[in-house]
Design a protein around this motif. Sequence first.
Motif, short mmCIF file in Angstrom:
data_model
loop_
_atom_site.label_atom_id
_atom_site.label_comp_id
_atom_site.label_asym_id
_atom_site.label_seq_id
_atom_site.Cartn_x
_atom_site.Cartn_y
_atom_site.Cartn_z
N VAL A 1 27.42 80.76 36.84
CA VAL A 1 27.95 81.82 35.97
C VAL A 1 28.29 81.24 34.60
CG1 VAL A 1 28.88 83.25 37.83
CG2 VAL A 1 30.29 81.43 36.88
N THR B 1 35.25 85.27 45.14
CA THR B 1 35.63 83.94 44.64
C THR B 1 36.62 84.05 43.50
OG1 THR B 1 33.45 83.05 45.26
CG2 THR B 1 34.75 81.79 43.67
N ILE C 1 26.46 86.55 35.77
CA ILE C 1 25.67 85.62 36.56
C ILE C 1 24.45 85.17 35.76
CG2 ILE C 1 24.33 85.36 38.69
CD1 ILE C 1 26.16 87.49 39.94
N ILE D 1 31.35 78.58 42.40
CA ILE D 1 30.11 79.37 42.42
C ILE D 1 28.91 78.44 42.50
CG2 ILE D 1 28.63 80.91 41.08
CD1 ILE D 1 30.97 82.32 42.33
N VAL E 1 30.71 86.75 44.45
CA VAL E 1 31.28 86.28 43.17
C VAL E 1 32.65 86.91 42.94
CG1 VAL E 1 31.01 86.44 40.67
CG2 VAL E 1 29.07 85.75 42.07
N LYS F 1 27.03 79.15 46.07
CA LYS F 1 26.35 80.45 45.99
C LYS F 1 24.89 80.38 45.58
CE LYS F 1 30.58 81.95 46.56
NZ LYS F 1 31.05 82.23 47.91
N ASP G 1 25.81 92.87 36.21
CA ASP G 1 26.41 91.63 36.72
C ASP G 1 27.46 91.09 35.75
OD1 ASP G 1 24.24 91.02 34.91
OD2 ASP G 1 24.43 88.93 35.52
#
Length: 455
Positions: A417, A368, A346, A409, A365, A413, A385
Amino acid sequence: MKKTIAFFAFSLTAVSILLLSLAFHLIIKSESERTVEAHELLADHVFSELTENLYQPIIVSKMMAEDEYLQRFLKEEGDLESDAETMKKYLSRVKNRFGFYQTTLVSAGTHRYYRDDEVHKIINPANDQHDVWFSSFEGSSRLFSINTYKHREGLDKSTMHVNYKIEDDDGKFLGIVGPSVYLKDMMDVISALESKYNVEISMTDSHGIVNLDSSFDEISVANLSYYTDGVTDRKYRRIGLDGFCITSYIEDFDWYIWIKSRSHALKSDKPHIFYLIAMIIFCVDTLSIFFAYRVFLRRKGLEIVSSDLQIDALTKLPNRNYFKDKLGEHGLFNTTAYKCMAVFDIDYFKEANDRLDGDELLRSVVATMNGLLNSDGVLYRWGGDEFLVLFEVPIENAYKICRAFCSEIENGKLITVSVGLTSINLFETIKTNYHRAARYCYTVKELGGNGVKKD
């Protein structure tokens, strides 16, 4: 009665561990403090001698950047052929005087890339990805940067290059100047220091990727993030009874130096037999408690499942321990089922964690990626992460999944990423395949994140 005896035995074991730990702590405390001081002093010598060699090309670049003749040349550039001859002579004098591999100058006005032997090219950051570094460095707040280049022909042509900004008195950006030094020369310096102090030395970037080392194979491949782990000052770690590792951040370079003892570089004058016996007793007591606890749980109808230690508690994904047991991190892949590998994390997770629910972000995440992955691969939580994906589909299909992943993402979110994707080479170690994907991921992050880079 049996319960009373069990309780007494358990209490006795707990008290013995406590007393043993206290005695061990008191005995080694004074010696430990002296040992740390000795290690720190040794590290000071290494840091001093190493940075002295690193700063030499930086000092020369600074002198060139402040040279009024060079500044005037960049402001008055004209005929290419005439300017090329003038600059070849200037750069050649600097190169020969200090024994550099090469010296270069890039003009902000004409975008000419001067070298001590020719005008190499006209750079074009807008259309040539190899020239993006120029505009990126121009827009950064740093006055200089250091980069290591491993040449495809091997060590003899590999270099370490310094880029230094040239600005006039009004702060106007005029260009970039800097020398290249032989990478072998810097490796020889590190090797000599390692022999002199009986230590191992490496220099890494902020992601833990090795930039300088005495081993050519480690440079740009090995990852020592577990030694750097984001510290911005010196950090001391003990390794065993006599070993140590010291990590120090050099703000000027945005690099880390880590120094690790080689085969216990410093030995204590005192024998360690007591420490050994104490540790054996400690381990025996600990194992006694462990087995007693297992018996207790079994009597209650419960089972201890060792695989639980291989499942990440937050995301319920298999973790790095599971990966090691199944495939082995340092060996070769033992299956042809996996076609490619992705590493993603991330962007700016620390900042996102401060304003959002970090645990919920990670679970979201994961959901997804699993939704897109379906049955085409396996997702692992690698640490923090950072996640790893083994795809069972060709890289073109995996790339589409990763692109869709980035888009979903970004759209839902409040985060983004960065993804690095590489085809798995079964003739390379798992470690080598992983580091290639990780480097791609770091490249995406350095360019702002929110994207996918593949082979």
